[in-house]
Design an enzyme around this catalytic site. Sequence first.
Site, PDB file in Angstrom:
ATOM      1  N   CYS A 135      37.901  36.148  37.977  1.00 56.26           N
ATOM      2  CA  CYS A 135      37.241  36.811  39.109  1.00 56.26           C
ATOM      3  C   CYS A 135      35.820  37.178  38.711  1.00 56.26           C
ATOM      4  O   CYS A 135      35.523  37.410  37.545  1.00 56.26           O
ATOM      5  CB  CYS A 135      38.041  38.058  39.485  1.00 56.26           C
ATOM      6  SG  CYS A 135      37.266  39.088  40.727  1.00 56.26           S
ATOM      7  N   SER A 150      34.348  39.889  39.002  1.00 59.55           N
ATOM      8  CA  SER A 150      34.265  41.209  38.351  1.00 59.55           C
ATOM      9  C   SER A 150      34.385  41.084  36.834  1.00 59.55           C
ATOM     10  O   SER A 150      33.760  41.840  36.104  1.00 59.55           O
ATOM     11  CB  SER A 150      35.358  42.149  38.848  1.00 59.55           C
ATOM     12  OG  SER A 150      35.315  42.222  40.231  1.00 59.55           O
ATOM     13  N   HIS A 171      31.044  40.255  35.685  1.00 64.96           N
ATOM     14  CA  HIS A 171      30.116  41.399  35.717  1.00 64.96           C
ATOM     15  C   HIS A 171      30.155  42.155  34.387  1.00 64.96           C
ATOM     16  O   HIS A 171      29.186  42.776  33.995  1.00 64.96           O
ATOM     17  CB  HIS A 171      30.464  42.366  36.852  1.00 64.96           C
ATOM     18  CG  HIS A 171      30.118  41.842  38.224  1.00 64.96           C
ATOM     19  ND1 HIS A 171      29.171  40.884  38.437  1.00 64.96           N
ATOM     20  CD2 HIS A 171      30.594  42.165  39.457  1.00 64.96           C
ATOM     21  CE1 HIS A 171      29.083  40.629  39.745  1.00 64.96           C
ATOM     22  NE2 HIS A 171      29.938  41.393  40.377  1.00 64.96           N
ATOM     23  N   HIS A 190      42.163  40.616  35.340  1.00 66.37           N
ATOM     24  CA  HIS A 190      42.847  41.644  36.140  1.00 66.37           C
ATOM     25  C   HIS A 190      43.540  41.042  37.352  1.00 66.37           C
ATOM     26  O   HIS A 190      43.956  41.770  38.240  1.00 66.37           O
ATOM     27  CB  HIS A 190      41.833  42.718  36.587  1.00 66.37           C
ATOM     28  CG  HIS A 190      40.724  42.151  37.415  1.00 66.37           C
ATOM     29  ND1 HIS A 190      39.652  41.511  36.863  1.00 66.37           N
ATOM     30  CD2 HIS A 190      40.555  42.106  38.752  1.00 66.37           C
ATOM     31  CE1 HIS A 190      38.857  41.094  37.823  1.00 66.37           C
ATOM     32  NE2 HIS A 190      39.391  41.423  38.986  1.00 66.37           N
ATOM     33  N   CYS A 199      44.089  40.365  43.013  1.00 63.91           N
ATOM     34  CA  CYS A 199      42.719  40.844  43.254  1.00 63.91           C
ATOM     35  C   CYS A 199      42.065  40.119  44.422  1.00 63.91           C
ATOM     36  O   CYS A 199      42.020  40.623  45.527  1.00 63.91           O
ATOM     37  CB  CYS A 199      41.826  40.740  42.020  1.00 63.91           C
ATOM     38  SG  CYS A 199      40.149  41.333  42.386  1.00 63.91           S
TER      39      CYS A 199
END
Length: 376
Positions: free
Chosen positions: A47, A49, A52, A68, A175
């Site tokens: 993902c 994220s 990031h 996650h 997610c």
Amino acid sequence: MSTAGKIIKCKAAVVWEPKKPFSIVEIEVAPPKAHEVRIKILASGICRSDDHILSGAITVKFPIILGHEAAGVVESVGEGVTSVKPGDKVIPLFLPQCGKCSPCIHPKGNLCKMHDLGIAAGVMSDGTSRFTYKGNPVHNFASTSTFTEYTVVHESSVAKIDAAAPPEKVCLIGCGFSTGYGAAINSAKVEPGSTCAIFGLGGVGLSAVMGCKAAGASRIIGVDINKDKFPKAKELGATECVNPLDFKKPINEVLFDMTDGEGVDYSLEVIGRTDTMTAAMTSCNMNYGTSVIVGVPPTASEITFSPSLIFTGRTWKGSIFGGWKSKDSVPRLVSDFMQKKFTLDPLITHTMPLDKINEGFELLHTGKSIRCVLVF
Ligand code: COD
Ligand code: ZN
Ligand code: ZN
């Protein structure tokens, strides 16, 4: 031979510092303590994220095991665990649901106080990690850490799902899918016949497109600077797609032009940039438009805007995990998937083993993947 109660040595992708690739190493995973669950991961999606963290946009403590968005099987449980048992198929929850805190009790809440987002303590509730590398602790991420063959989570961070669910697909319910789909349905509360604009057509944005379609929107306008995302967006329900780079005027003005000067009813920002958050908000109707921030904002970022933009009646809000109460909703979303109420296949563009995780992130960087799923 049972592994319950013993340390498990297994493969994991560890990040030692920001802007550095993953290294696949052998780690030690301690047994679950009271109210904890050790999970054998079967599949984990990559993902934005996670990226990031790698880029440094979101600050965490290193070394860390990211990931996650996964599905797996319970290997063993600690004392007092009642909601799952060894052998159960599960999805780890980056947003927990303890069921006891005020957001868990409130019918409109979902940001359980046990979450580790933003704070990024990177440890279990007793202040220690279950992961070690050569005896030194490795932090966990978002209460889950799924780029490892085994992980340990708190009982409030895991949901039992249908045993027949395919892990390499339903991992996205952990997610990306739920975040985008729920943002449209639960947070924006998109209504039949409405016009929506989705900023960012990655895995989460495309799931928001699906949510708008399921809610009966008549016009769904996809906005992305990468036109290669447009065919899939249209396949999933976007009625039009626009590239802000094709216009001299700001994208909010383009969207007003496309809607006879009214603006869209609902806009969703699914990129994670402050400029596009503001653009999405100013694209919706000044009186009754609703704009939802879905993209994770960079740590310590701020937005300056004229209050008159909101004063006229607009609603500007955000949502985490699509507004779903995670432990209650994830099993239901998996059942809906099994009953073919929505599809996940178009979101999964690549599948590869954990060893190739750096290639998976390269596909994300070059915009070639929607979701790359690592299979274990
Ligand atoms: N204008 C228009 N489009 C843009 C721009 C721009 N300036 N910049 C980038 N884009 C496009 C990209 O081309 C891409 O298609 C899309 O935006 C972003 O897609 P991805 O694939 O990079 O990202 P996603 O869809 O996987 O995820 C995006 C989020 C920002 C929503 C992501 O951070 C996320 O998954 N958030 C989940 C929310 C959450 O609570 N996470 C916490 C878990 S730790
Ligand atoms: Zn995510
Ligand atoms: Zn809670």
